[in-house]
Design a protein around this motif. Structure first.
Motif: not given
Ligand code: RET
Length: 244
Positions: A2-31
């Protein structure tokens, strides 16, 4: 889907992307700061989130599920099991690295966890009543994970950080609460009894995934800061100071 299920998958993708960006930058600064322990945690949480980003994008694009309708036991989102079998061992690495666990505790945790996901996948794939046998086996393996975290893991972490053990009570508490919700959602979803539909299932698993990956990652990094930031005075250091 359903369109609603798909919307949740997009929310998941976006949330994970923001997380990846944050932790990725964290890895660089920790280094840059030569903070090896923080870099390990940021690296692990980065990979957990980037793997999930790609797989949520695949789900949103309509891959990874066999849809047999809304009836009980008819839907198999098999791609979730691919994400879980990849991300849960990394999450266990985060915890056991932070808690300076013994290797035997790490291997027992990884083994029980893999057994849990493997039997969980069999429960999802099965279409007859053996589904519930696999489900119970998976719950048994999960009980072993909980036992190892509440028992040996906490004991070893508390021994490694005298006086700061409460940080691990919080960490294990958060972990056990979020992980325990997975089998509850599963049994109520169309994979099990079908008490609610596929959209509700998608929304709940997406929220749990965001909590267990991004939320838990943030908690782990904060715990490391707490453990290393306000260092207790080490009696051995005092001895050294006196001898100067
Ligand atoms: C299943 C169903 C069978 C019984 C049990 C389950 C447990 C799943 C868990 C999943 C955790 C996933 C996480 C992913 C984050 O990246 C397979 C749902 C016990 C605990 C934390």
């Amino acid at each position: 889907m359903t369109a609603a299920t798909q919307a949740w998958y997009w929310i998941g993708a976006l949330g994970m992307m923001i997380g990846a960006l944050y932790f990725g930058l964290g890895a660089f600064s920790a280094r840059k700061l030569d903070d090896n322990r923080a870099e390990v945690l940021y690296q692990l949480t980065f990979f957990i989130c980037i793997i999930a980003t790609v797989l949520y994008l695949a789900l949103a694009s309509g891959f990874g599920a066999i849809d047999g309708g809304e009836g009980p036991g008819t839907r198999t989102v098999w791609l979730r099991y691919v994400t879980w079998i990849l991300s849960t061992p990394l999450l266990i690495m985060v915890l056991t690295y932070l808690g300076r666990s013994k290797f035997t505790t790490i291997t027992a945790l990884l083994g029980s966890n893999t057994l849990m996901i493997a039997t969980g996948f069999a429960a999802t794939a099965a279409t007859d009543s053996s589904k519930y046998t696999f489900y119970l086996l998976s719950c048994g393996a999960y009980a072993a994970v909980v036992y190892l975290l509440v028992g040996p893991f906490r004991q070893e972490a508390k021994a490694a950080y005298p006086g700061k053990g409460s940080a691990f009570d919080r960490l294990v508490g958060a972990h056990v609460i979020v992980w325990t919700l997975y089998p509850i959602v599963w049994i109520m979803s169309p994979e099990g009894w079908g008490l609610f539909g596929t959209t509700m299932e998608a929304s709940l698993f997406t929220i749990l995934d965001l909590l267990s990956k991004v939320g838990f990652g943030l908690l782990a990094v904060a715990t490391l800061t707490q453990l290393s930031g306000n260092k207790a005075i080490n009696p051995a250091d005092l001895g050294q100071l006196k001898s100067h």
